[in-house]
Design a protein around this motif. Structure first.
Motif, short mmCIF file in Angstrom:
data_model
loop_
_atom_site.label_atom_id
_atom_site.label_comp_id
_atom_site.label_asym_id
_atom_site.label_seq_id
_atom_site.Cartn_x
_atom_site.Cartn_y
_atom_site.Cartn_z
N THR A 5 0.86 -1.19 0.00
CA THR A 5 0.00 0.00 0.00
C THR A 5 0.90 1.24 0.00
O THR A 5 2.04 1.17 0.45
N GLY A 6 0.39 2.34 -0.53
CA GLY A 6 1.21 3.56 -0.59
C GLY A 6 2.45 3.33 -1.44
O GLY A 6 3.54 3.83 -1.12
N THR A 8 3.57 4.46 -4.18
CA THR A 8 4.30 5.58 -4.80
C THR A 8 4.94 6.47 -3.74
O THR A 8 5.55 7.48 -4.08
N ARG A 13 7.86 3.21 -2.80
CA ARG A 13 8.48 3.09 -4.14
C ARG A 13 9.79 2.29 -4.04
O ARG A 13 10.06 1.42 -4.85
N THR A 30 -2.05 2.17 -5.68
CA THR A 30 -2.01 3.62 -5.83
C THR A 30 -3.44 4.09 -6.11
O THR A 30 -4.24 3.32 -6.65
N ARG A 31 -3.71 5.37 -5.80
CA ARG A 31 -5.05 5.88 -6.14
C ARG A 31 -5.17 6.11 -7.64
O ARG A 31 -6.26 6.12 -8.18
N ALA A 36 1.13 6.78 -11.79
CA ALA A 36 1.95 6.28 -10.67
C ALA A 36 3.41 5.99 -11.03
O ALA A 36 4.27 5.97 -10.15
N LEU A 38 4.95 3.27 -11.75
CA LEU A 38 5.47 2.10 -11.01
C LEU A 38 6.10 1.13 -12.01
O LEU A 38 5.72 1.13 -13.19
N VAL A 44 -0.04 -3.47 -10.87
CA VAL A 44 -0.49 -2.22 -10.26
C VAL A 44 -2.01 -2.25 -10.12
O VAL A 44 -2.71 -2.65 -11.04
N ARG A 46 -5.68 -0.39 -7.97
CA ARG A 46 -6.19 0.83 -7.32
C ARG A 46 -6.36 0.61 -5.82
O ARG A 46 -6.88 -0.42 -5.38
N THR A 47 -5.97 1.63 -5.04
CA THR A 47 -6.06 1.55 -3.58
C THR A 47 -7.48 1.23 -3.12
O THR A 47 -7.70 0.39 -2.24
N VAL A 64 -2.34 5.83 4.00
CA VAL A 64 -3.38 5.36 3.08
C VAL A 64 -4.70 5.10 3.83
O VAL A 64 -5.76 5.02 3.24
#
Ligand SMILES: NC(=O)c1ccc[n+]([C@@H]2O[C@H](COP(=O)([O-])OP(=O)(O)OC[C@H]3O[C@@H](n4cnc5c(N)ncnc54)[C@H](OP(=O)(O)O)[C@@H]3O)[C@@H](O)[C@H]2O)c1
Length: 269
Positions: A5-6, A8, A13, A30-31, A36, A38, A44, A46-47, A64
């Motif tokens: 989580t989080g 980025t 990262r 990531t939101r 992002a 990444l 990848v 979505r949060t 987050v």
């Protein structure tokens, strides 16, 4: 599969990079996956969806979970997640309810403990990345204005926090541990400003302001609650002319010395 989580974030990262280097399967949250940046080797997601199929371990960044932590923990347990590594804070060492930062992290640690899952609470002190807030002033040739010029701390490089979190996720040696992390040296903020100036090759100045001026300025920033501002200022006030405890944990856990603030400044300026 390890869920980050989080992903980025300052720590996330680097953690994603460390885990991929160790050939782990990573799902990075990531939101906004579109912006992002990444690595392609990571999955990848979505949060707000937080897909948990196949996830065995999870890195939990409190930034987050201002809301929805209880639901996330319940879902993790129900989906068979076995381990949670939380980005906590050395402020959690202070069990005084007036310390809003410590209380916030302790509350999350306790909620994780209550799940019955394996856990590690990584407890860093001041992040070196907090000094990025000074970048605009330094680059504009303006002084960095802060209170408590004689307060000392041992800022930690975000890469070292990520390296410890990676160990906690990839091996079993840190289950049930709460390692407190720091950088390798005690510095005042004026000394840190000077180090940044040297790294950037420009003169950088520090100007001490009163705690009242600092409080007013901090409260004008978005998301800065009064309790957090007062806790941050209290930490600095208590650190004036105080010895700083340097933690050996980064080197003990990762096998390499904690990075210096000069190394951090060279990485960022
Ligand atoms: N700063 C310090 O000195 C210090 C000291 C000790 C402990 N800590 C702990 O470290 C945490 C910060 O870690 P960090 O610097 O790695 O994180 P960060 O860079 O501030 O943020 C991590 C990521 O979380 C996502 N995020 C931010 N706000 C969110 C929100 N409201 N809802 C959902 N996602 C959100 C963002 O990713 P997307 O935009 O990609 O979604 C962001 O990149 C603090 O919250 C604290 O618990 C900090």
């Amino acid at each position: 599969m390890i869920l980050v989580t989080g992903a980025t974030g300052n720590v996330g990262r680097h953690l994603v990079g460390e885990l991929l280097c160790a050939d782990a399967k990573v799902r990075a949250l990531t939101r906004d996956p579109a912006t992002a940046r990444l690595p392609g080797e990571a999955e990848v997601a979505r949060t707000d969806e937080m897909p948990l199929d196949g996830v065995t371990s999870m890195f939990l960044n409190p930034a987050v979970f201002w809301t929805g932590l209880g639901d996330a923990l319940e879902r993790a347990r129900d989906h068979g997640v076995r381990r949670i590594v939380m980005l906590s804070s050395s402020a959690a060492l202070d069990d005084d309810p007036r310390n809003a930062i410590g209380a916030h992290h302790l509350e999350i640690e306790r909620a994780i403990e209550a799940t019955g899952l394996e856990w590690t609470f990584v407890r860093p002190g001041e992040f070196a990345t907090n000094a990025l807030a000074w970048a605009a002033s330094i680059r504009a040739g303006e002084p960095v204005r802060e209170p408590y010029a004689r307060a000392r701390s041992a800022p930690i490089h975000e890469r070292d926090i990520a390296a410890v979190a990676a160990r906690a996720l990839l091996s079993d040696g840190l289950v049930g541990a709460k390692p407190v992390l720091s950088g390798p040296e005690a510095l005042t903020h004026p000394e840190m400003v000077e180090i940044i100036g040297a790294a950037a090759g420009i003169p950088a100045r520090f100007e001490e302001i009163s705690p009242e001026q600092a409080r007013e300025e901090m409260l004008s920033r978005p998301y800065m609650r009064e309790g957090i501002v007062d806790a941050l200022l209290r930490v600095r006030a208590e650190a004036v002319d105080r010895d700083v405890e340097i933690s050996p944990e980064v080197e003990r856990i990762t096998g390499r010395p904690a990075r210096t603030f000069a190394e951090w400044a060279a990485d960022h300026f």
